[in-house]
Enzyme design. Structure first.
Site, mmCIF file in Angstrom:
data_model
loop_
_atom_site.group_PDB
_atom_site.id
_atom_site.type_symbol
_atom_site.label_atom_id
_atom_site.label_comp_id
_atom_site.label_asym_id
_atom_site.label_seq_id
_atom_site.Cartn_x
_atom_site.Cartn_y
_atom_site.Cartn_z
ATOM 1 N N ASP A 299 -3.170 0.759 -0.877
ATOM 2 C CA ASP A 299 -2.826 -0.545 -1.411
ATOM 3 C C ASP A 299 -2.487 -1.440 -0.211
ATOM 4 O O ASP A 299 -2.413 -0.993 0.938
ATOM 5 C CB ASP A 299 -1.677 -0.472 -2.427
ATOM 6 C CG ASP A 299 -1.703 -1.684 -3.371
ATOM 7 O OD1 ASP A 299 -2.334 -2.698 -3.009
ATOM 8 O OD2 ASP A 299 -1.097 -1.618 -4.451
HETATM 9 C C1 NOJ Z 1 -1.619 -5.205 -4.314
HETATM 10 C C2 NOJ Z 1 -1.779 -4.596 -5.674
HETATM 11 O O1 NOJ Z 1 -0.803 -3.612 -5.881
HETATM 12 C C3 NOJ Z 1 -3.150 -3.991 -5.913
HETATM 13 O O2 NOJ Z 1 -3.238 -3.589 -7.251
HETATM 14 C C4 NOJ Z 1 -4.221 -4.965 -5.539
HETATM 15 O O3 NOJ Z 1 -5.476 -4.404 -5.798
HETATM 16 C C5 NOJ Z 1 -4.060 -5.318 -4.075
HETATM 17 N N1 NOJ Z 1 -2.779 -5.956 -3.871
HETATM 18 C C6 NOJ Z 1 -5.163 -6.231 -3.557
HETATM 19 O O4 NOJ Z 1 -5.011 -7.495 -4.065
#
Ligand code: NOJ
Length: 757
Positions: A299
């Site tokens: 993430d």
């Molecule tokens: C953080 C989020 O937790 C995740 O779900 C997302 O895909 C990413 N940011 C990218 O935007």
């Protein structure tokens, strides 16, 4: 075998020679296409790459379109020229991405195409209801279709990888991200995971992704993210291996079984070890037990977060731990690109580890056919033709109607579309447009959703509408505005109030400790209630709310969630009965925040409460009942359904046998409707205590007025299986309770089955 390696060597050699000739040409990638196996192509390509180029394949840069965390590195062009950008995200649009791809192919030595990614979560340009809402349709085809449409639009805009589906089991409505999930149930989320993977990827197996409308799916967040302490986002998670394996892992296994191409790590620690550095989940479970072949991306900056987690002393150690845990790609953290080479030189990681990770990401590019045509997603004409087509918008409306849950109705709805009543429209959600898409429809244009006001005025041509906003979504109590709204209410025959949460109040980094309707709006509602008028309350929000007061005080409650681009039209169709509500909750609504976490399939206690003595030393609260306000599986219709004549084809089931459980469902009303009929099973006594009931099947049926349908479910030993004390899947002999029910709290028509081997 030997023949194959000779082939690989010859192939590598030819590519090497070609690569030497074509150092500055932009067509060297062509040499990696052809008939050789993907494995051979990946190996030959790897043999040409420098260590820096390999590490580049493990690196994902944000194009800064949407920032959801600290921005680490925005100087991606410099890396691109050196062939060190494996993937980019937060970038969209065929034209812009074509320029980026052209730049990368022109300037980089080996001309490896870039993988463009984005969060396409509930629609791309055509926005669908938020995932929790859509899940309330219990319609897997509908869910697959919205993912398919999203993929068609997004791939036309240059993307070939989405960070969806989010399949975190969600049992805590304080957590803002419940809106992205399919709710609290494991069996149900397993099915949604399969439908979504198929929808995005177009196929349910990990093999050929070369159809130009295919988008790699990403099962996220691995794992346990929904179980954060006290519902606070990013918070620590502690759970037994049993809970992990019974509840949080299965949707991810379902995604793997259905061919999901990628996984994303979660932000949380799991029993002290951050997921992004957690070998147990990524190596032992995902790779060794489940044999997952695809790529694992972190993430957003999650490797960097190993430092504040207290799991690594600096970014270098964090990079080391992440690679060792089995992570393949670093999302926007620059940990790999800055430190892997040094770690390799110091002997802390091996080149083989880097090769393995790079080959997974390269394999995906080959499977997508990007080496054959790096511009296959980058066609402006296709983008134009495939964006917000009328049939996509029609599907968005259908989807929204099927996502709206009728929670209460004291004979006020439906309101005939020919009504000539004086209707007061009150509340900040009546004319609100911006919030209707919800948080994660990032590419959707927030100016395009139809408002509740537009939907109602279009539908009810004869009604005499008056309007007062009465409060803002996020502001303080405003008595002057409330008084104006009360005056408008007094002068009406019926009040429709639209209240809810600003879209920023759910989604990422949007936890709440108070899950009531925001105070200013609640005060407005209380004041309008005092007029004595009948109130229809339409809610637009991202989580189960505490609606105890509303349930007692208003006449109808319509949970519309965030319905997407066709919000107003869908709500008007529900209120008028042009669409008879059919959705049912996939997450329990508590009576108050103190009951959380509350979900239907808990274990029993040794002292179950029998509701008799107010203080009988059983398991209960002094102030509210144990039961939820609205249970899992609950939702009303304008039809009324009666469940009767439940029976089993046999009261004993043996090892290779099956038994049919059936019930009759009669539509006793004079309107056609749809009913979601649910099968629950309880293992009465087992070697490990089992939940009071678990969902094991469901059917969504259209039942005409007066019609009776005989609903049948086949019960097999597999459906009775549990994880025994050693985590082996077994079906144990003994008694099982079975219900075919309209929702999880329904205890009628009990059937009892004996299982013997
Ligand atoms: C953080 C989020 O937790 C995740 O779900 C997302 O895909 C990413 N940011 C990218 O935007």
């Amino acid at each position: 075998m030997r023949l194959l390696s000779i082939k690989v060597i010859l192939y590598s050699l030819s590519i090497f020679l070609l690569g030497c000739q074509n150092k500055s040409s932009n067509t060297a990638w062509k040499s990696y296409s052809g008939d050789a196996s993907i494995e051979a192509k990946v190996d030959s390509l790897l043999s040409l790459m420098t260590i820096e180029e390999k590490i580049g394949q493990l690196t994902q840069f944000s194009g800064q379109g949407t920032v959801t965390g600290p921005q680490i590195n925005d100087d991606f062009k410099e890396y691109m020229d050196k062939g060190q950008v494996g993937s980019m995200f937060n970038v969209v649009g065929a034209k812009g991405l074509r320029q980026l791809q052209e730049h990368a192919l022109k300037h980089s030595r080996l001309k490896i195409p870039i993988l463009f990614a984005a969060d396409v979560i509930h629609g791309f340009k055509t926005t669908f209801p938020m995932p929790l809402a859509e899940s309330c349709s219990w319609d897997l085809e509908l869910m697959e279709k919205s993912a398919r449409i999203s993929a068609i639009e997004a791939t036309a805009a240059g993307l070939c990888w989405t960070f969806a589906p989010m399949i975190d089991i969600s049992r805590d409505p304080r957590w803002g991200r419940v809106m992205e999930s399919a709710g609290e149930d494991v069996y149900f989320t397993n099915l949604v995971a399969a439908a979504k993977v198929k929808g995005y990827q177009g196929i349910s197996s990990y093999k050929d992704f070369s159809d130009p409308h295919t988008m790699l799916a990403c099962a996220k967040h691995f794992v346990g993210y929904g179980a954060g302490l006290a519902g606070r986002d990013y918070h620590s998670v502690d759970m037994s291996d049993r809970t992990l394996r019974e509840t949080y892992l299965p949707p991810f296994k379902s995604a793997v079984d259905n061919g999901v191409a990628t996984f994303m790590t979660s932000f949380n620690t799991l029993n002290g070890v951050p997921a992004t550095g957690n070998k147990y989940i990524f190596k032992d479970i995902l790779r060794d037990e489940w044999n997952f072949k695809g790529g694992v991306v972190t993430d957003y900056t999650a490797i960097n977060e190993l430092v504040p987690h207290g799991y690594a002393q600096d970014l270098k150690e964090a990079a080391n731990k992440a690679l060792n845990a089995g992570i393949d790609m670093d999302m926007n953290g620059a940990a790999f690109i800055q430190h892997l080479k040094t770690l390799l030189d110091e002997g802390k990681v091996t080149e083989e580890q880097i090769n393995v990770a790079a080959s997974r990401m390269l394999e995906l590019k080959f499977l997508l056919g990007l080496f054959d045509d790096p511009f296959k997603y980058l066609d402006e004409k296709r983008e134009k033709e495939n964006t917000m087509k009328p049939e996509f918008l029609a599907e968005a409306l259908k989807n929204a109607e099927r996502s709206i849950v009728l929670l209460k109705n004291e004979k006020v709805l439906p309101l005939a579309s020919t009504t000539s009543k004086r209707v007061a429209l009150i509340g900040p959600m009546i004319k609100e447009r911006r919030s209707l898409n919800g948080e994660w429809a990032i590419q959707g244009d927030r100016r395009l959703s139809t408002t509740v006001y537009e939907g109602l005025t279009e539908k009810y041509k004869n009604a005499k509408f008056t309007y007062a906003q009465g409060a803002t979504l996020t502001g303080d109590v405003d008595r002057k505005e409330i008084n104006k709204a009360v005056a408008v209410a007094k002068n009406s025959d019926l009040v429709i109030m639209a209240l809810g949460e600003d879209f920023n109040w759910s989604g990422e980094a949007a936890s709440r400790t108070d899950i009531q309707i925001p105070l200013a709006q609640k005060e407005l509602l209380r004041a309008v209630k005092k007029t004595g008028k009948k109130i229809v309350l339409v809610l637009l929000n991202g989580r189960p709310l505490d609606l105890s007061w509303e349930d007692e005080n208003v006449d109808a409650i319509v949970e519309a969630w965030y319905p997407g681009i066709k919000a107003g039209d869908a709500i008007a169709n529900i209120l008028s009965g042009d669409y008879n509500p059919s959705a049912k909750l996939t997450m329990t609504f508590p009576r108050n925040v103190g009951q959380i976490p509350i979900y239907y399939n808990t274990l029993n206690t040794g002292r179950p409460h029998d509701h008799s003595d107010p203080k009988d030393y059983t398991s209960f609260y002094l102030d509210v009942p144990n039961s939820p306000l609205y249970p899992f599986g609950y939702g009303l219709s304008y039809s009324t359904f009666k469940y009767h004549d439940a029976k089993l084809s046999n009261t004993t089931l043996s090892a290779n046998g099956k038994v049919t459980a059936s019930i009759k469902v009669t539509n006793e009303s004079d309107v056609d409707g749809e009913e979601i009929v649910q099968l629950y099973i309880q293992d009465v006594a087992a070697s490990v205590a089992q939940p009071i009931k678990s969902l094991k099947g469901f059917e969504k049926l259209s039942i005409q007025k007066g019609q009776t349908i005989d609903v049948q479910f086949e019960i097999t030993p597999e459906m009775l299986a549990i994880l025994d004390i050693d985590m082996n899947k077994v079906t144990e002999e003994g008694k099982f309770n079975i219900w075919i029910a309209p929702h999880a709290e329904y205890d009628g028509n009990l059937m009892q089955l004996n299982y013997t081997e």
